[in-house]
Motif scaffolding. Structure first.
Motif, PDB file in Angstrom:
ATOM      1  N   GLY A 102       0.791  -1.221   0.000  1.00  0.00           N
ATOM      2  CA  GLY A 102       0.000   0.000   0.000  1.00  0.00           C
ATOM      3  C   GLY A 102       0.822   1.268   0.000  1.00  0.00           C
TER       4      GLY A 102
ATOM      5  N   MET B 216      -5.698   0.140  -3.845  1.00  0.00           N
ATOM      6  CA  MET B 216      -5.778  -0.782  -2.722  1.00  0.00           C
ATOM      7  C   MET B 216      -7.207  -1.259  -2.492  1.00  0.00           C
TER       8      MET B 216
ATOM      9  N   HIS C 172      -6.458   0.241   3.273  1.00  0.00           N
ATOM     10  CA  HIS C 172      -5.291   0.067   4.151  1.00  0.00           C
ATOM     11  C   HIS C 172      -4.730   1.409   4.602  1.00  0.00           C
TER      12      HIS C 172
END
Length: 650
Positions: A323, A331, A590
């Motif tokens: 990420g 993501m 994330h």
């Protein structure tokens, strides 16, 4: 793979004779199936074989589509007592009866079980398991996992060993009935059947927004439990019990080699993301992440390690650091793809389980009885592993609570222990391993154990998977709105334990300099006017992630943190179950991971600036006092935490 299936197949010798019988008229394109002794396929032409395969494929897809419609209807009607996986098993049994009555997979009215096991093994190992394991590691809550790391390892390692010993002892005690008459076979089967797969339970937990402590204990234990069970099974399946040192050495070799393969390939892919700037092409980056799961599994198996363990550690590392080189949209889309493919793989496993269950009931009555007996043995072994270790964990928590007061807030209650015991479902890993039992096992005994394992999977799914929601409400475990918004097990303001400090040391000194560098990709760097054409849930996720990154204190040592509060905003405005169904996580972008990385980078750079300032100050201490004052003013030593990012990175 075909050679291994032929070598370990339960009907190898009769199949070889049948293959020789049809050797004069076999078709070259079907030589592999002739080698396995399946003349129903060996005797047909290529066109007829393709037609049969397409027929089975069409029936399978129709059953899956109807099952999805039924599951969606139950979800819309809020029928929580019937999990989606159970619906798919029911339609799998319907598929089993259809195949039994059709000539597509054998003679009419006689389904060839060797062919079913052949296809099921291929789908399970090559398609389903890699993506299921990868998605679970990808969506792992790193903060919560590390905060309870010691207790998770306690249940996953020691608990699995207790479960294996209890199961093996009970199998030997009933040896005259189940055919397990040696410690090696008892321990090998106990190892594979001790692998838990609470996919249905975790889905219910996600829909109901269950207590974070219960969720991470069940989720984390199931991940590490697989690694322990697989390692022990592979060693027992390869070595006799007479050479314990070879057994232990082989366990260390398989586990260590599998972890190395997974970590090495993850580091390689992340470095390609960093230096090749693959993140600037989101479509290709997402596909690389997706295909990396299958590639890692294949490499692990080709090197005679465990592909499942390799994929698990590969996915955890990818979820933690990929990420940093992808934006929030990439993501979130990657999380969506992995979750949906994992759900489809689970559906395939449950469908084949229903097909096998039909055949066990029709043809293998002893397998049915043995399977029900194994259900009782597994329940007893699970109880012996969870409750004593839960009490011991609370003693440790109270002891550690003298130094870490937060531990007193996370004691494992008897309700948590009961739900952990209740979540001990079995799944794809056990099915794969039982089919890998070597030629040292009697073919008849192996057939009975394979059939019994399918029965255990289906019965546990029916009994435990379908009662998770009602049992949570009956016990009064906090779910839904009873769980306060933004509650996490880890907070920057809490005193940190040894596992977290060790992880921080590794992150700051090794992982971040190598895998991340000095720059993290965030949506705040993108054009503010770039809208999201997709709308809906994804638009809300991305907008919330951008707001979290732009808030003051993002990626800094701010007590309580801003990221959790911003992510909880999504939870108040959208249905939690819909979020979990789409992305498999409450943080699909994330953002929390990015915040941790930024916080660690700034902390490390601030520490380096302080050390450099102290060295410079020491060198000029004998000079004029004004020089030292000017230096302090330039570096702003009292406010290093507010140094701009570019300056601190320099």
């Amino acid at each position: 793979w075909l050679k291994r299936a032929h070598r370990s197949g339960p009907a190898r010798r009769p199949g070889a004779r049948r293959a020789d019988a049809c050797a004069m008229h076999r078709h070259p394109g079907n030589a592999s199936f002739c080698a396995l002794g399946i003349p129903e396929i060996c005797d047909v032409g290529q066109d007829a074989l393709v037609e049969n395969v397409m027929g089975v494929y069409a029936i399978l897809l129709s059953v899956l589509i109807v099952g999805l419609f039924t599951a969606a209807l139950l979800h819309v009607r809020d029928v929580e007592s019937v999990p989606e996986s159970l619906v798919i098993v029911v339609f799998g049994t319907i598929l089993g009866f259809i195949l039994q009555a059709s000539p597509l997979a054998g003679r009419r009215g006689e389904l060839d079980m060797r062919l079913v096991r052949l296809v099921f093994s291929m789908v399970l190992e090559m398609v389903a398991l890699p993506i299921i394991i990868f998605e679970s590691g990808w969506s792992l809550r790193i903060r919560d996992f590390v905060s309870q790391f010691g207790y998770i390892m306690f249940f996953a390692i020691l608990g699995t060993i207790i479960s294996i010993v209890v199961t093996a002892s009970l199998l030997l005690a009933t040896g005259t009935f189940d055919g397990v008459l040696s410690w090696r076979l008892a321990l090998a089967y106990a190892s594979l059947i001790s692998s838990v797969d609470p996919v249905s339970t975790l889905a219910t937990f996600g829909h109901l927004n269950v207590d974070p402590l219960l969720f991470i204990l069940v989720f984390g234990e199931s991940q590490i439990n697989d690694a322990v069970a697989i390692t022990m099974f592979r060693s027992l399946n390869k070595h006799a019990l007479g050479s314990w040192w070879k057994f232990m050495l082989d366990m260390a070799y398989v586990f260590g080699g599998s972890v190395f393969v997974g970590v090495f390939l993850a580091i390689f892919i992340i470095l390609c993301f960093r230096f090749g700037r693959i993140g600037q092409s989101p479509a290709h980056a997402i596909l690389v992440i997706f295909l990396g799961a299958f590639f890692t599994f294949c490499v692990g198996e080709l090197l005679e390690f465990s592909g499942i363990i390799a994929v698990l550690f590969h996915s955890i590392l990818m979820g933690s650091y990929a990420g940093a080189h992808l934006n929030n949209e990439s993501m979130a889309l990657a999380s969506f793809l992995l979750k949906q493919m994992s759900s489809l793989a689970d559906m395939l496993i449950f469908t084949f389980s229903g097909v096998m269950g039909v055949q066990v009931v029709i043809k293998q009555g002893t397998g049915l009885t043995l399977g029900l007996t194994l259900c009782g043995i597994c329940i007893i072994a699970r109880f012996a592993a969870i409750f004593p270790l839960g009490l011991m964990s609370n003693l440790i928590k109270r002891r550690i609570g003298r130094h870490l007061p937060k531990e007193h807030d996370h004691l494992i209650s008897w309700k948590h222990m009961l739900m952990m015991w209740h979540s001990g479902l079995r799944g794809g890993v056990s099915l794969v391993l039982v089919m890998e039992l070597g030629s040292w096992v009697d073919p008849g005994t192996k057939t009975e154990l394979v059939n019994a394992t399918f029965i255990v999977v289906v019965v546990f799914l029916l009994v435990f998977g379908g009662t998770t929601g009602p049992l949570l409400k009956l016990l009064g475990v906090p779910v839904g709105d009873q769980v306060p918004e933004g509650v996490t097990l880890y907070s920057e303001s809490d005193k940190q334990g040894i596992p977290w400090r060790i992880m921080q040391c590794v992150r700051e000194n090794i992982m971040l300099p190598v895998l991340v560098g000095s720059r993290v990709s965030t949506s705040a760097e993108e054009d503010d006017d770039s809208g999201d054409p997709t709308g809906g849930m994804l638009s809300e996720v991305l907008e919330t992630a951008k707001q979290a990154e732009r808030r003051p204190g993002f990626g800094e040592d701010v007590p309580g943190g801003q990221v959790e509060r911003m992510v909880s905003t999504v939870m108040r405005t959208a249905t939690k179950s819909k979020m979990f169904d789409l992305f498999g996580s409450m943080d699909p972008s994330h953002v929390n991971t990015k915040g941790d990385i930024l916080c660690d980078l700034r902390r490390a750079n601030s520490r380096a600036l302080r050390q450099d300032a102290m060295l410079v100050d020491h060198d000029v201490s004998d000079s004029s006092p004004s020089s030292s004052g000017d230096l302090d003013q330039d570096l702003d030593l009292d406010n290093l935490d507010t140094v701009p990012e570019q300056t601190s990175l320099k």
